[in-house]
Design a protein around this motif. Structure first.
Motif, PDB file in Angstrom:
ATOM      1  N   PRO A 199      13.122   0.604   1.892  1.00 17.21           N
ATOM      2  CA  PRO A 199      11.762   1.091   1.610  1.00 17.21           C
ATOM      3  C   PRO A 199      11.070   1.667   2.851  1.00 17.21           C
ATOM      4  CG  PRO A 199      12.054  -1.160   0.818  1.00 17.21           C
ATOM      5  CD  PRO A 199      13.261  -0.820   1.616  1.00 17.21           C
ATOM      6  N   ASP A 200      10.310   2.732   2.630  1.00 19.46           N
ATOM      7  CA  ASP A 200       9.483   3.357   3.661  1.00 19.46           C
ATOM      8  C   ASP A 200       8.016   3.155   3.310  1.00 19.46           C
ATOM      9  OD1 ASP A 200      11.565   4.497   5.221  1.00 19.46           O
ATOM     10  OD2 ASP A 200      11.758   6.143   3.778  1.00 19.46           O
ATOM     11  N   PHE A 201       7.149   3.492   4.255  1.00 22.37           N
ATOM     12  CA  PHE A 201       5.708   3.417   4.056  1.00 22.37           C
ATOM     13  C   PHE A 201       5.321   4.152   2.772  1.00 22.37           C
ATOM     14  CE2 PHE A 201       1.477   5.240   4.460  1.00 22.37           C
ATOM     15  CZ  PHE A 201       0.722   4.136   4.819  1.00 22.37           C
ATOM     16  N   GLY A 202       4.570   3.485   1.908  1.00 24.47           N
ATOM     17  CA  GLY A 202       4.084   4.103   0.683  1.00 24.47           C
ATOM     18  C   GLY A 202       5.000   3.994  -0.515  1.00 24.47           C
ATOM     19  N   ASP A 203       6.279   3.652  -0.299  1.00 24.86           N
ATOM     20  CA  ASP A 203       7.184   3.464  -1.438  1.00 24.86           C
ATOM     21  C   ASP A 203       6.737   2.262  -2.258  1.00 24.86           C
ATOM     22  OD1 ASP A 203       8.748   5.586  -0.617  1.00 24.86           O
ATOM     23  OD2 ASP A 203      10.299   4.335   0.289  1.00 24.86           O
ATOM     24  N   VAL A 204       6.996   2.302  -3.529  1.00 23.73           N
ATOM     25  CA  VAL A 204       6.702   1.161  -4.404  1.00 23.73           C
ATOM     26  C   VAL A 204       7.995   0.387  -4.602  1.00 23.73           C
ATOM     27  CG1 VAL A 204       5.929   0.446  -6.691  1.00 23.73           C
ATOM     28  CG2 VAL A 204       4.822   2.375  -5.551  1.00 23.73           C
ATOM     29  N   VAL A 205       7.954  -0.909  -4.311  1.00 22.16           N
ATOM     30  CA  VAL A 205       9.135  -1.747  -4.499  1.00 22.16           C
ATOM     31  C   VAL A 205       8.861  -2.750  -5.619  1.00 22.16           C
ATOM     32  CG1 VAL A 205      10.019  -1.519  -2.148  1.00 22.16           C
ATOM     33  CG2 VAL A 205       8.403  -3.329  -2.646  1.00 22.16           C
ATOM     34  N   VAL A 206       9.894  -3.004  -6.406  1.00 20.33           N
ATOM     35  CA  VAL A 206       9.817  -3.983  -7.484  1.00 20.33           C
ATOM     36  C   VAL A 206      10.740  -5.120  -7.083  1.00 20.33           C
ATOM     37  CG1 VAL A 206      10.200  -4.400  -9.936  1.00 20.33           C
ATOM     38  CG2 VAL A 206       9.408  -2.143  -9.165  1.00 20.33           C
TER      39      VAL A 206
ATOM     40  N   ASP B  66       3.183  -1.431   2.773  1.00 24.65           N
ATOM     41  CA  ASP B  66       2.174  -1.327   3.833  1.00 24.65           C
ATOM     42  C   ASP B  66       0.821  -0.807   3.374  1.00 24.65           C
ATOM     43  OD1 ASP B  66       3.988  -2.314   5.756  1.00 24.65           O
ATOM     44  OD2 ASP B  66       4.804  -0.309   6.057  1.00 24.65           O
ATOM     45  N   LYS B  67       0.587  -0.772   2.063  1.00 22.10           N
ATOM     46  CA  LYS B  67      -0.714  -0.324   1.564  1.00 22.10           C
ATOM     47  C   LYS B  67      -1.436  -1.414   0.783  1.00 22.10           C
ATOM     48  CE  LYS B  67       0.110   4.648   1.302  1.00 22.10           C
ATOM     49  NZ  LYS B  67       0.016   5.837   0.429  1.00 22.10           N
ATOM     50  N   GLU B  68      -0.761  -2.529   0.564  1.00 24.70           N
ATOM     51  CA  GLU B  68      -1.349  -3.641  -0.182  1.00 24.70           C
ATOM     52  C   GLU B  68      -1.152  -4.916   0.616  1.00 24.70           C
ATOM     53  OE1 GLU B  68      -0.569  -3.682  -4.549  1.00 24.70           O
ATOM     54  OE2 GLU B  68       0.827  -2.074  -4.045  1.00 24.70           O
ATOM     55  N   LYS B  69      -1.854  -5.977   0.191  1.00 21.34           N
ATOM     56  CA  LYS B  69      -1.724  -7.252   0.887  1.00 21.34           C
ATOM     57  C   LYS B  69      -0.455  -7.983   0.454  1.00 21.34           C
ATOM     58  CE  LYS B  69      -5.361  -9.726   1.916  1.00 21.34           C
ATOM     59  NZ  LYS B  69      -6.532 -10.600   1.784  1.00 21.34           N
TER      60      LYS B  69
ATOM     61  N   GLY C 101       5.756 -11.809   6.853  1.00 28.13           N
ATOM     62  CA  GLY C 101       7.209 -11.931   6.855  1.00 28.13           C
ATOM     63  C   GLY C 101       7.852 -11.247   5.665  1.00 28.13           C
ATOM     64  N   LEU C 102       7.277 -11.409   4.483  1.00 28.75           N
ATOM     65  CA  LEU C 102       7.847 -10.782   3.285  1.00 28.75           C
ATOM     66  C   LEU C 102       7.748  -9.265   3.382  1.00 28.75           C
ATOM     67  CD1 LEU C 102       9.213 -11.047   0.587  1.00 28.75           C
ATOM     68  CD2 LEU C 102       6.991 -11.484  -0.465  1.00 28.75           C
ATOM     69  N   ARG C 103       6.626  -8.763   3.867  1.00 26.43           N
ATOM     70  CA  ARG C 103       6.462  -7.317   4.036  1.00 26.43           C
ATOM     71  C   ARG C 103       7.538  -6.768   4.987  1.00 26.43           C
ATOM     72  NH1 ARG C 103       1.441  -7.289   5.751  1.00 26.43           N
ATOM     73  NH2 ARG C 103       1.947  -7.084   7.951  1.00 26.43           N
ATOM     74  N   GLN C 104       7.777  -7.471   6.100  1.00 26.25           N
ATOM     75  CA  GLN C 104       8.789  -7.031   7.065  1.00 26.25           C
ATOM     76  C   GLN C 104      10.199  -7.218   6.514  1.00 26.25           C
ATOM     77  OE1 GLN C 104       7.414  -9.562  10.249  1.00 26.25           O
ATOM     78  NE2 GLN C 104       6.212  -7.917  11.173  1.00 26.25           N
ATOM     79  N   GLY C 105      10.415  -8.292   5.761  1.00 26.20           N
ATOM     80  CA  GLY C 105      11.725  -8.556   5.184  1.00 26.20           C
ATOM     81  C   GLY C 105      12.135  -7.526   4.150  1.00 26.20           C
ATOM     82  N   LEU C 106      11.199  -7.090   3.327  1.00 27.23           N
ATOM     83  CA  LEU C 106      11.510  -6.078   2.310  1.00 27.23           C
ATOM     84  C   LEU C 106      12.021  -4.792   2.947  1.00 27.23           C
ATOM     85  CD1 LEU C 106       8.523  -6.602  -0.142  1.00 27.23           C
ATOM     86  CD2 LEU C 106      10.949  -6.857  -0.711  1.00 27.23           C
ATOM     87  N   LYS C 107      11.556  -4.489   4.140  1.00 27.63           N
ATOM     88  CA  LYS C 107      11.975  -3.262   4.824  1.00 27.63           C
ATOM     89  C   LYS C 107      13.442  -3.299   5.239  1.00 27.63           C
ATOM     90  CE  LYS C 107       7.378  -2.260   6.576  1.00 27.63           C
ATOM     91  NZ  LYS C 107       6.527  -2.141   7.767  1.00 27.63           N
TER      92      LYS C 107
END
Length: 186
Positions: free
Chosen positions: A87-94, A121-124, A128-134
């Motif tokens: 995932p990149d900035f702005g992508d939607v991940v499920v 990176d656009k929502e709360k 760690g989870l935000r960084q891990g998803l990347k």
């Protein structure tokens, strides 16, 4: 009349004096902040030592260290050579996830948290989870070991996770959707 004008000018000049800086009555040296920083460093070091001890007891698992200060291992890793996108900035991940203590005691069981749709990176979302998803690709399941400052920190999640609690999160990334603006431009 002249005398009155001179006195008026003197009073006017005296009242136009520039303001003087006000100084604090007392000054703190910042020692409280310095002590707090030291306490936090010690706490982080203790948490990381404990996580490393738990990982050391699990010799069959290949742990990876992230540059962002947490550890992880693959439960299911993509072997598809065409599946290289993360995932990149702005992508939607499920994705969906479960959370447990570092020792493995369930806090939020699989399915207890609904499947999430998150705009990178656009929502709360906790750090760690935000960084891990990347780090993940579609279809992968990864278990992350987060020290408390990468999880819910001092406040916890105000439900089941307490203050300064390191956690384990098992995450499955189902889909990566390109940022809507990118799809139009391509």
């Amino acid at each position: 009349m002249r005398f009155t004008a001179v006195i008026f000018l003197l009073i006017l000049a005296a009242s136009c004096k520039s303001p003087e800086a006000r100084y604090p009555v007392s000054q703190n040296s910042g020692s409280y902040i310095d002590e707090s920083v030291e306490r936090n460093k010690e706490m982080i070091a203790q948490e990381e030592d404990y996580i490393k001890k738990v990982m050391g007891e699990n010799v069959d698992t290949e742990y990876l260290s992230s540059a962002d200060g947490f550890w992880y291992y693959y439960n299911e890793k993509s072997t598809d050579s065409t599946n290289t996108r993360t995932p990149d900035f702005g992508d939607v991940v499920v994705f969906d996830y479960s959370i447990s203590s570092i020792e493995g005691k369930s806090i939020y069981a699989k399915g207890e948290k609904p499947t999430q749709e998150y705009t990178m990176d656009k929502e709360k979302l906790f750090t760690g989870l935000r960084q891990g998803l990347k780090l993940m690709k579609e279809g992968e399941t990864v278990t992350f070991l987060f020290p408390s400052h990468k999880a819910f920190g001092y406040y916890g999640d105000k439900e089941k996770i307490g203050s300064n609690t390191p956690i384990t999160a098992r995450v499955t990334l189902h889909e990566i959707k390109e940022e809507p603006n990118q799809e139009i431009n391509n």
